[in-house]
Design a protein around this motif. Structure first.
Motif, PDB file in Angstrom:
ATOM      1  N   GLU A 290       0.819  -1.221   0.000  1.00  0.00           N
ATOM      2  CA  GLU A 290       0.000   0.000   0.000  1.00  0.00           C
ATOM      3  C   GLU A 290       0.849   1.265   0.000  1.00  0.00           C
ATOM      4  N   ILE A 291       2.139   1.112   0.185  1.00  0.00           N
ATOM      5  CA  ILE A 291       2.992   2.313   0.183  1.00  0.00           C
ATOM      6  C   ILE A 291       2.958   3.011  -1.182  1.00  0.00           C
ATOM      7  N   CYS A 292       2.850   2.211  -2.225  1.00  0.00           N
ATOM      8  CA  CYS A 292       2.749   2.797  -3.572  1.00  0.00           C
ATOM      9  C   CYS A 292       1.448   2.368  -4.246  1.00  0.00           C
ATOM     10  N   ARG A 293       1.006   3.169  -5.186  1.00  0.00           N
ATOM     11  CA  ARG A 293      -0.097   2.761  -6.060  1.00  0.00           C
ATOM     12  C   ARG A 293       0.524   2.227  -7.352  1.00  0.00           C
ATOM     13  N   PHE A 294       0.140   1.013  -7.724  1.00  0.00           N
ATOM     14  CA  PHE A 294       0.725   0.355  -8.882  1.00  0.00           C
ATOM     15  C   PHE A 294      -0.284   0.239 -10.013  1.00  0.00           C
ATOM     16  N   GLU A 295       0.235   0.210 -11.230  1.00  0.00           N
ATOM     17  CA  GLU A 295      -0.597  -0.126 -12.377  1.00  0.00           C
ATOM     18  C   GLU A 295       0.045  -1.304 -13.099  1.00  0.00           C
ATOM     19  N   ARG A 296      -0.802  -2.102 -13.706  1.00  0.00           N
ATOM     20  CA  ARG A 296      -0.319  -3.303 -14.386  1.00  0.00           C
ATOM     21  C   ARG A 296      -0.120  -3.004 -15.874  1.00  0.00           C
ATOM     22  N   GLY A 297       0.945  -3.556 -16.444  1.00  0.00           N
ATOM     23  CA  GLY A 297       1.178  -3.291 -17.861  1.00  0.00           C
ATOM     24  C   GLY A 297       2.428  -3.960 -18.405  1.00  0.00           C
ATOM     25  N   VAL A 324       3.954  -1.337 -12.092  1.00  0.00           N
ATOM     26  CA  VAL A 324       4.800  -0.156 -11.997  1.00  0.00           C
ATOM     27  C   VAL A 324       4.171   0.832 -11.018  1.00  0.00           C
ATOM     28  N   ALA A 325       5.003   1.354 -10.124  1.00  0.00           N
ATOM     29  CA  ALA A 325       4.518   2.336  -9.149  1.00  0.00           C
ATOM     30  C   ALA A 325       4.295   3.680  -9.825  1.00  0.00           C
ATOM     31  N   PHE A 326       3.157   4.304  -9.537  1.00  0.00           N
ATOM     32  CA  PHE A 326       2.889   5.627 -10.105  1.00  0.00           C
ATOM     33  C   PHE A 326       2.677   6.692  -9.026  1.00  0.00           C
TER      34      PHE A 326
END
Lengths: 341, 341, 341, 341
Positions: A290-297, A324-326
């Motif tokens: 939860e420290i980072c928000r990630f997107e899948r790709g 990938v963390a955004f």
């Protein structure tokens, strides 16, 4: 007696065991009845839940690798199986890691100097600058030569689908590991990387180049194109937001291993005024997603351009093998980071 | 008992031994007092003079690798320490090598399947076409996985400055070996390569591309830029002159292992009408340098061009670490080749 | 007498004269005594202060070129000496420009179809999509062939240090002009370009590629490396902030030529919901530099990478010949833009 | 009347007319009533059968361009419509051409200095070395500026399907001509080129690079990919066989213009010992195709590689628009060459 075996001995033997049988790599199997194994057995259930981590690092250049290693050593949920170093002066880097392990009383963890030079491109990081601090701290000076990749390989084969490979330096070791034994990528639990910049930013300024990816573009490309089930990337655009100013650093780095890290950091001799927690951010997300928000790709890497080699192409894709963390929750990160000490 | 150890067991153990001590790689040292060692000692003087060879091959595509292996197995001056395979279907290639070793009664020689895919470029040799002949010949089917590079590495470290590495396939294994442990190049006695075309010819026709170099341009570049003391290259422009027509092949390939090679070759089922002795020419010059005329110089490799990747640049230089063949004494070659059978 | 020639007649005749004895070129020699020409003569002194502009455009793809041309035609301070078209179907693009000129009663301005194909790279903009609207509006259908570059060249040589070249399409024409006659760059007053993205953004989203630069990377590189005294670039990162929503567009595009532009735009047939004023922003800064904030520096162009060709490298340099927009005063822009109608 | 104009006057005026009202161009308008022009008129019918040739040359570097020009001037079947120069110091090259024209009494032929710098790559031929001989010979010093491409363009459009463009220098002018007006390639009768090496040889030695193609790889690629009906290439591998030694050169270059060429050549001041007739070989095959043996096919050009830029890829193809020389009848060539003097 084996009971006194340091972890390095243990693993090294395990490696040997792996080759003993010629084909298979059952490993570890022979040492079950030793006392060390019994001990291992006692705490087995709890330890089983820990994340088995291999840490590949260019410790000795920027200070964040040391900050990351300190975290891993103090993170109770982390079972650090070994450290490999990468880029210029890998043996000096191994010494620096060794100094930290000794400070932490953890010099059972094996350290293998890895590959100094990038693949086919000029060396951009020839020196381990922190070597100047080495003389003040006890450290090992002899390490296995040319065995880092094999150590990684055997460790991963010994624990199929259990290992998290954390890479926070240029990706030469990782690329070679994946090339040498192409089954390794699929035997990893996950690969966690500090590298790339997926929105082309550093602290909100335009920035096309992230150092780790830039130092060895071909290796970066080989790494990202390997069939790892799950690659988690924390890029410069995100890590550059977790910054701590000099005064705060001095205030917080006041216990145990962090004191040594503070000494290595250059903060005290005024060679730097702030620290960016690039690598530790990548490490912490292993334990708190939860420290980072990630997107899948999907991530691909530029290799043709001399000036843009290592640039990270990002495309969102729900079936991609990359996360990938955004965004980063800066407060949550720092709270988590210092909570382990 | 160790005395009965097959060579593969012996070497494998040696590998393990190398890691046993953690740092150094004295190897072999522990087994001095075994009977095998005594035996080794008895014939020591004579054997010492033999060339210690590691053979890296894409056996299973063109037939010349088999012709080369047959030669090495019958060449009295050759101490073949192991075989590694490379490019698509490396395990099938290992099986094919194994079949030949069994025919020759030499299945003590260890075989390690190496790397299938080239570095960063598309696979141009995905299949080991001769697999269709496999069912007729006994062969091993299980081989160590992902250990080829480490086998090469340890074997070379165990015999510093004594090993000739003969590479007659795409150079992926060799490049990775040199990258993984950058001291290896300087620990070789020499590297002998079938690869390149230094006058841009195939049988006197214009030809910019040699297959082995073309299949993995980045690997070829990594190999040629490594600090090997002596790299001997026998290129396509020279090897293409050692040709034997179908009838002569049938006449000469009439004993022992050569019969099997003839079977593998496609000559008998009319899929080919002549054989070019590319790889064996590279092997024979290890034992008779007069077969080719060499010039000393520097070799560099094209990697930027999609169409010309792997092209070999040659520059004469008396201080160069490369020797490149520019002429062949065809008669001397064939006489030498068949003399060992 | 020359004083009565319409501008297009004049220039076209001049060029055509060159091939009088050859195949000949279709001329527009018949319309000499127009009022517009007389008027031009009367107000000569005042007109001298106007900015002499050559407009190179890919009008016919996105609508912003038409919005830009409409502005130039209505901007009192603009002396539009000619229009050249570029990329796929340059003749259709010339027809579209011609339609707008006729609507504006300004078909004295010469139009030359320029080069369709980019240099050495694939065509990315093969069609002039707005051709579907052509049938509704009177327009010329015959234009000089292959003369666009020579027209630009002669016009600039005829007015040394007085011409502003405004380029809002791919830069093929401009690059060829500079290559064909290498003195031309230094004879320009300035070059104003809609192109590039200097902070790698489109509407605050990551974006490495700007269309005009991307369509012809080699041309873009040739253009930016030419010794123009002053190159003013307004990039996608800035232009993408001057957006007008459908309703506002309908409200504002309600007079004269803007009605035709509205028709061309696709707003009315719902093929688009907003308009980004890329090209007009570049045009307006010629007349009001305060609309954007510029920085001085050096621009270079990526050409090696297939994926990143045309990417703009920016480096601040107070001696650089480039001024690049980094911010826009959106309100000031729109106010300025509509003030001319 | 136009019939009495010298050709240079005619064309120059035609072009200059385009900018009459602007800065103006230095004209050569004064020399109308010459005998050569009258003569031209008289023999009109016969002259119609002559090959109309535009000659694009880097005269002033190697001597073969002068040898080629001398041939064209003396070849009765040649109607030389103009000369354009290319690469470094194009004006000096124009002066050198002018000196030869004056020696030959043919300074009616227009000369246009073309483009100095290659497209996007470094200048490899910055100087016209033969300028040191200029002071001894009368020559023009003023030429039209930046008009070479337009001159070629208009001349070709004036004689559709009748012009042979002979290019014996780097192909910058030709590439720009084809880019500026993409119909030009299809309006040529043929393009004859001294360039490339299609068997990768120079005098039977390995050679990947031919100078003209190497000097401007992008231009070379643009030229060969244009839709010219017939491109005839005479490459270095063939031209390098037509060599004449110093003594023979002195013996043969003993009349008229050849004396001047001998002076320019460096033979007399011992800066060279032999002459290779590269460019004249390309010129002679226009008039006697039997001098070389040609094959039909496709030519493509390497542009990605820094080291191999300009390399010529050849593929036989009976539908190809290229004819490439693969053999030369040396005796026939020399006999033909000297027969015109």
């Amino acid at each position: 007696m084996i009971i006194f075996m340091k972890r390095r001995d243990f693993i090294t033997k395990s490696i040997s065991a792996g080759v003993l049988a010629g084909v298979g790599l059952p490993l570890l199997a022979q040492q079950e009845n030793t006392k060390s194994s019994k001990h291992a057995n006692v705490v087995n259930n709890e330890l089983d839940k820990r994340e088995k981590i291999l840490y590949d690092t260019d410790i000795g250049s920027d200070i964040d690798d040391s900050i990351c290693l300190s975290y891993l050593l103090n993170q109770k949920q982390c079972d650090l199986l070994g450290i490999t170093t990468v880029t210029g002066e890998p043996v000096v880097r191994a010494m620096l890691a060794s100094a930290l392990l000794k400070v932490a009383g953890r010099d059972d963890i094996p350290i293998y100097p890895g590959v100094a030079a990038p693949l086919l491109t000029p060396q951009m990081q020839p020196k381990a600058d922190q070597s100047k601090y080495l003389s003040k701290y006890p450290h090992e000076t002899k390490f296995p030569e040319g065995e880092a990749i094999e150590f990684m390989r055997q460790t991963i084969r010994a624990h199929p689908n259990e290992i998290t490979l954390l890479a926070t330096g240029p990706f030469t070791n990782v690329a070679l590991l994946f090339a040498v034994d192409p089954e390794i990528p699929s035997l990893l639990k996950r690969l966690v990387v500090m590298g790339g910049t997926f929105t082309y930013r550093y602290k909100d300024e335009p920035c096309l180049s992230e150092w780790n990816a830039r130092c060895d573009p071909y290796a970066t490309s080989m790494m990202y194109s390997a069939p790892v089930k799950n690659i988690i990337s924390v890029g410069l655009d995100v890590t550059s937001h977790v910054v701590m100013k000099k005064d705060e650093v001095i205030e917080h780095f006041n216990t145990g291993i962090l004191k040594t890290v503070l000494d290595f950091s250059g903060i005290l001799d005024n060679t730097r005024q702030e620290i960016v927690f690039h690598d530790p951010l990548a490490a912490t997300v292993i334990f708190d997603r939860e420290i980072c928000r990630f997107e899948r790709g999907i991530v691909e890497i530029e290799t043709e351009s001399k000036r843009l080699g290592g640039l990270t192409f990002w495309k969102a894709d729900e079936n991609g093998n990359n996360e990938v963390a955004f965004e980063v929750d800066k407060e949550r990160f720092f709270k988590h980071y210092f909570s382990v000490f």
